[in-house]
Design a protein around this motif. Structure first.
Motif, PDB file in Angstrom:
ATOM      1  N   UNK A  93      -5.948 -12.757  -9.800  1.00 48.67           N
ATOM      2  CA  UNK A  93      -5.748 -11.655 -10.735  1.00 48.67           C
ATOM      3  C   UNK A  93      -4.651 -11.952 -11.748  1.00 48.67           C
ATOM      4  N   UNK A 287      -4.324  -8.165   6.550  1.00 52.20           N
ATOM      5  CA  UNK A 287      -5.164  -6.972   6.672  1.00 52.20           C
ATOM      6  C   UNK A 287      -5.422  -6.544   8.120  1.00 52.20           C
ATOM      7  N   UNK A 304       1.096  -9.463  -3.736  1.00 52.69           N
ATOM      8  CA  UNK A 304       0.832  -9.049  -5.102  1.00 52.69           C
ATOM      9  C   UNK A 304       1.894  -9.617  -6.035  1.00 52.69           C
TER      10      UNK A 304
ATOM     11  N   UNK B  77      -7.466  -2.135  -5.145  1.00 50.73           N
ATOM     12  CA  UNK B  77      -7.287  -3.486  -5.639  1.00 50.73           C
ATOM     13  C   UNK B  77      -6.877  -4.489  -4.582  1.00 50.73           C
ATOM     14  N   UNK B  78      -6.051  -4.026  -3.704  1.00 55.23           N
ATOM     15  CA  UNK B  78      -5.365  -4.961  -2.822  1.00 55.23           C
ATOM     16  C   UNK B  78      -6.280  -5.615  -1.800  1.00 55.23           C
ATOM     17  N   UNK B  79      -7.328  -4.914  -1.432  1.00 53.47           N
ATOM     18  CA  UNK B  79      -8.080  -5.448  -0.313  1.00 53.47           C
ATOM     19  C   UNK B  79      -9.481  -5.871  -0.696  1.00 53.47           C
ATOM     20  N   UNK B  80      -9.710  -7.145  -0.540  1.00 53.67           N
ATOM     21  CA  UNK B  80     -11.010  -7.667  -0.848  1.00 53.67           C
ATOM     22  C   UNK B  80     -11.838  -7.648   0.426  1.00 53.67           C
TER      23      UNK B  80
END
Lengths: 344, 344
Positions: A93, A287, A304, B77-80
């Motif tokens: 990103x 995660x 990030x 956004x943070x988690x794909x």
DNA sequence: CTGAAAGCGCTTACAG
DNA sequence: CTGAAAGCGCTTACAG
């Protein structure tokens, strides 16, 4: 397929020279505003896109960054470190935001990756995400430096000053995790992870842990440190070994979330309640951490932010601007595995 | 920095013409073997790498593939999607094995991604990984087709025959998951996931589920289907709604592992034992699945294989070879959440 | 403000 | 087997 439009096609259609088209498309103020807009309109209509190869060849840059993820040979092929995966997302990103493209590649330690990307003009700079022991490829780094490659490396500070590294403050992370466990009243805190220095990041976390203990007047107990690499299985084994040692402990701080998850599995297997009998704090905030049972309290590395800094730093290097080492602060995410009170 | 060596430097050093150098480096049999080796040795010595931009410009191809991951706007956004992350890994490897580079990019549905990569000659072909509802960007696909872009899309079969899609057999996945639960004696099986067709993959899994039930003489109960998107939170909510409905069920099949993990959290919260009281089967076999508690029984999509096929297919497209739609078989990974006997 | 021209570093017909 | 030459599609001094 009608063959792709070139700047000459546009020039012809607009009744100007190809040079003017090129200028107009780069929005050069040299070109009369009206002409510029007319040309841009035609380009859009013809669905024209500047040929990257041609413009790169001419300008000698690629507006592309390469991300090399160096895999741990100790891990099997199928599973990539989830922490790196987060980094990948944020780097992708950040790169896009800067108007650059990103070439991604997984590298075996063995292969001949050093320098290929920049030498062949595929990328203007390189970001290295690597596992623990950078010493293993010190030689490759030498080559990169020698060739004046623009690169930045994620991780612990490097002893070669020519290497720019950006990383989270692992020592500080070890400190806050341990302080948290201390604040919950624990005094016998085990550490699961490689403390040997083979993995500088793990070692720094361990050192932070030891320092926080000292600061609280607690002597770190070498008997409570067990070796583990960054896998669930290794965490499981380390915890079993710890349990089998018969040592007394009320808390475990692990060098990574994966290790923590393995440790929790071992504790459960042995009928030890988490967090009632043993509190656990992990590291990374991958995660999975929030889905673990109990949800894992862990040290969060802000991927990030890290991704942004990493990209920004290579770009500065490329532009010849001043850049310096940088340590990013970590923060503690308190969930239930440590026994602190939280609303779920 | 000594400026980079070019083929002319090598020609000079070898006392041959630049054309001969070029041929020798591409290992052309036209060049005398001895001369060829001499030139290659010099190239190596000078650390010469062919300039990609120049050769691409000349040959009009890039030896690069682009991977566009289209993000679900419903996700933050943070988690794909962890499943995509696995795919990313295998695609990266497969691409490298074929001697291609991989450009990776995350795309918002809104942005103007279509065609940019191939039009600007940055990539020879595109792989699209997208969330469920491809209808949302049907228009963008049109543009790709119109421009004769070489692309392949991961997922359900597409109704536009000009679109090449490669995907796992979601219907079959739904069947084997349900058959497994049936074999364990369950008859009231809930389904958590979008069955509306908004997400074709989820719908096919649901349809497989329904068909497997029918085949066993069980009528699917619409009351046992609850909507959920592909997040843990959504799975949690769906399970709570199911629980609150008071409906009778002994098993849950979810459209994804993330949903399953959320559902298990909900069940635990309500004091329902998994798998003793309710068996759960997920879908995807994401890394978290094996760490879940209990470890998740799930339908595995072979990402390793899928990545290879995907890459192979775009390359065929690029080379003008025959390619066709392809459905990859899924398999069931039996762990403990379904109550089947397994050694841990 | 615009155009003619050079040149980035290759690959590949063409000629020998 | 080798070389001279054209040309891929741009960008950018240089000249006007």
């Amino acid at each position: 397929m009608t063959s792709k439009a070139t700047s000459i096609d546009i020039a012809y259609k607009a009744g100007v020279s190809q040079s003017t088209v090129s200028r107009a498309l780069r929005n050069s103020p040299l070109v009369n505003l009206e002409t510029r807009q007319r040309i841009q309109a035609i380009a859009k209509e013809l669905n024209y896109k500047v040929d990257k190869n041609a413009s790169n060849l001419r300008t000698q840059n690629s507006l592309t960054l390469a991300l090399l993820i160096c895999e741990d040979p100790t891990n099997d092929d199928s599973m990539i470190n989830p922490f790196f995966l987060s980094m990948l997302g944020s780097i992708t990103r950040a790169t896009a935001r800067q108007g650059y493209d990103l070439l991604v590649s997984f590298q075996q330690l063995s292969s001949d990756w050093h320098a290929d990307y920049e030498d062949s003009n595929k990328a203007d700079g390189i970001i290295l995400l690597g596992y623990g022991d950078y010493m293993d490829y010190a030689h490759k780094l030498e080559t990169l430096i020698e060739k004046n490659t623009h690169f930045v490396i994620w991780g612990a500070e490097h002893n070669n000053k020519a290497v720019l590294s950006i990383g989270c403050d692992n020592h500080q992370g070890g400190v806050i995790a341990t302080e948290h466990l201390l604040s919950l009243g624990h005094r016998h805190i085990a550490f699961l992870g490689d403390a040997s220095g083979h993995s500088p990041e793990f070692r720094d976390r361990y050192l932070g842990h030891v320092d926080a203990l000292s600061a609280a007047g607690v002597q770190a107990d070498k008997q409570l440190q067990y070796h583990a690499i960054n896998t669930e299985a290794s965490g499981y084994e380390a915890a079993i070994a710890l349990l089998d040692s018969g040592a007394q402990f009320e808390a475990i701080f692990t060098a990574s979330d994966l290790i923590a998850i393995g440790a929790i599995r071992a504790l459960k297997k042995r009928g030890v309640l988490v967090p009632e009998q043993v509190a656990v704090v992990g590291y990374d905030d991958i995660p999975v951490a929030s889905f673990a049972n109990p949800a894992l309290t862990t040290v969060k590395q802000d991927t990030q932010f890290a991704g942004e800094i990493l990209v920004e730093s290579v770009l500065k290097l490329i532009r010849g601007q001043e850049v310096s080492q940088r340590l990013i602060k970590t923060s503690l995410v308190v969930r239930s595995s440590c026994g602190a009170k939280v609303d779920e």
